[in-house]
Scaffold this active site. Structure first.
Site, mmCIF file in Angstrom:
data_model
loop_
_atom_site.group_PDB
_atom_site.id
_atom_site.type_symbol
_atom_site.label_atom_id
_atom_site.label_comp_id
_atom_site.label_asym_id
_atom_site.label_seq_id
_atom_site.Cartn_x
_atom_site.Cartn_y
_atom_site.Cartn_z
ATOM 1 N N SER A 134 25.146 59.205 62.336
ATOM 2 C CA SER A 134 25.434 58.088 61.431
ATOM 3 C C SER A 134 26.814 57.504 61.698
ATOM 4 O O SER A 134 27.747 58.243 62.062
ATOM 5 C CB SER A 134 25.371 58.624 59.997
ATOM 6 O OG SER A 134 25.973 57.719 59.110
ATOM 7 N N TYR A 190 27.675 63.909 53.162
ATOM 8 C CA TYR A 190 26.641 63.427 54.094
ATOM 9 C C TYR A 190 27.243 63.230 55.481
ATOM 10 O O TYR A 190 26.698 63.713 56.488
ATOM 11 C CB TYR A 190 26.052 62.114 53.576
ATOM 12 C CG TYR A 190 25.182 61.408 54.591
ATOM 13 C CD1 TYR A 190 23.957 61.938 54.987
ATOM 14 C CD2 TYR A 190 25.601 60.212 55.190
ATOM 15 C CE1 TYR A 190 23.167 61.296 55.932
ATOM 16 C CE2 TYR A 190 24.817 59.567 56.137
ATOM 17 C CZ TYR A 190 23.603 60.117 56.507
ATOM 18 O OH TYR A 190 22.826 59.488 57.447
#
Ligand SMILES: NC(=O)c1ccc[n+]([C@@H]2O[C@H](COP(=O)([O-])OP(=O)(O)OC[C@H]3O[C@@H](n4cnc5c(N)ncnc54)[C@H](O)[C@@H]3O)[C@@H](O)[C@H]2O)c1
Length: 322
Positions: A126, A151
């Site tokens: 990501s 995350y």
């Protein structure tokens, strides 16, 4: 034809990838456990066309179940590991779930792959791994050592884990750092989808910050082409992890996002403002040079075309529900 194992196959990106891989002539094994982060029925609908295809097999299984994963693999399989708890904000509250699924899940998939003699893998990372201190545009050789959400930390941990395994075993991994992916079937929790729902219902839209925050929105059609290019490239890649930005044609501000969505829906937006939540970064913009040079990947979808495709899907899905 290559045999691909796609984890997270029923999700937003996974289901598009399965269809693109089948269309490209690959044999595809899909795995998903219909994680409860959002509605199972949406994921079943995502897979509805693919499950009819003769070169697709689907297994409802948890990626943390190493034995189940090993049973689905052979040495020639390319593993495309997309399964994860995705999304920044819930990762603070759901900390242990995120780490268990994203880090232990990645470890289990990697261990199963190595046990089966697999040497090629694509990992969904990501843009959030760059945090707030990386200069724009983000380049893959930035240290990425200061993630601002659990995350982001879990995705960076996945990259580091795979890199360590690659050095020791020869596993060849492309870690694709996706930037704000959007398009038909987008997860219901993502900003673009939420704004679209609010605009369609005539509700006010709340922008965090002053609306000038920019995101490098990337259309899912471009993302799946990048994944397939990366899967090919792992045939000749060096051992360990090579990271690639998978970003869009140009960064877009939140305000522009809302006005483009409103234009596609044919409504006038009522915009409100609220403070930026923890974990959100003010700007993301990726340097696409490495993906272009090494993978031959170039984003093709401009933002207004991509938004129009999303809105067309949204309106159709909405009409089906009523
Ligand atoms: N959408 C984005 O903007 C974006 C940006 C950066 C990175 N990513 C990454 O791309 C990947 C796909 O994201 P998405 O937006 O399609 O999310 P998604 O939630 O739609 O898809 C993820 C899928 O993984 C499945 N899954 C979760 N835990 C599992 C487990 N333990 N075992 C088996 N399956 C499991 C879920 O059921 C879901 O179908 C994720 O790794 C995500 O972190 C997405």
């Amino acid at each position: 034809m290559t045999r691909l194992l796609v984890t997270g196959a029923a999700g937003f990106i996974g289901s598009h990838l399965v269809e693109a891989a089948l269309a490209a002539g690959h044999e595809v094994v899909g795995v998903d456990n219909f994680d409860p982060a959002y509605d199972r029925a949406l994921k079943e609908r995502n897979l509805a066309a693919a499950v009819e295809h003769p070169r697709f097999r689907f297994h409802e299984a948890d990626v943390r179940d190493r034995a189940a994963m090993t049973a689905l693999l052979d040495a020639g399989t390319v593993v495309i590991h997309l399964a994860a708890r995705a999304g920044v904000r819930p990762s603070f509250e759901q900390l242990t779930d995120y780490i268990d699924i994203n880090v232990n899940g990645t470890a289990a998939v990697a261990r199963a792959a190595l046990d089966a003699g697999v040497s090629r893998m694509v990992f969904a990372s990501s843009s959030s791994v760059y945090g707030e201190s990386t200069p724009l545009p983000f380049r893959e050789d930035a240290p990425a050592i200061a993630p601002v959400s659990p995350y982001a930390a879990s995705k960076r941990a996945g990259e580091l884990l795979l890199d360590a395994l690659g050095a020791a075993t020869g596993l060849r991994v492309a870690a694709l750092r996706f930037f704000s992916v959007y398009g038909p079937r987008q997860r219901p929790d993502l900003a673009l989808h939420t704004f679209c729902r609010q605009l369609a219902q005539g509700e006010p839209v709340t922008l965090f910050g002053d609306g000038s925050a920019v995101r490098d929105y990337t259309c899912v059609a471009d993302v799946v082409r990048a994944v397939l290019a990366a899967a090919d490239w792992t045939a000749t890649a060096p051992a360990g992890v090579t990271a690639f930005n998978v970003c869009g044609a140009a960064p877009v501000s939140l305000r522009t996002l809302v006005t483009t969505l409103a234009g596609a829906l044919g409504v006038t937006p009522d915009i409100r403002f609220a403070p930026l939540p923890a974990g959100d970064v003010l700007a993301t913009a990726g340097d696409p040079a490495r993906a272009r040079t090494v993978l031959g990947h170039e984003p093709r979808t401009n933002f207004s075309e991509g938004v129009a495709a999303f809105v067309a899907w949204f309106e159709e899905a909405h009409a089906e529900q009523h």
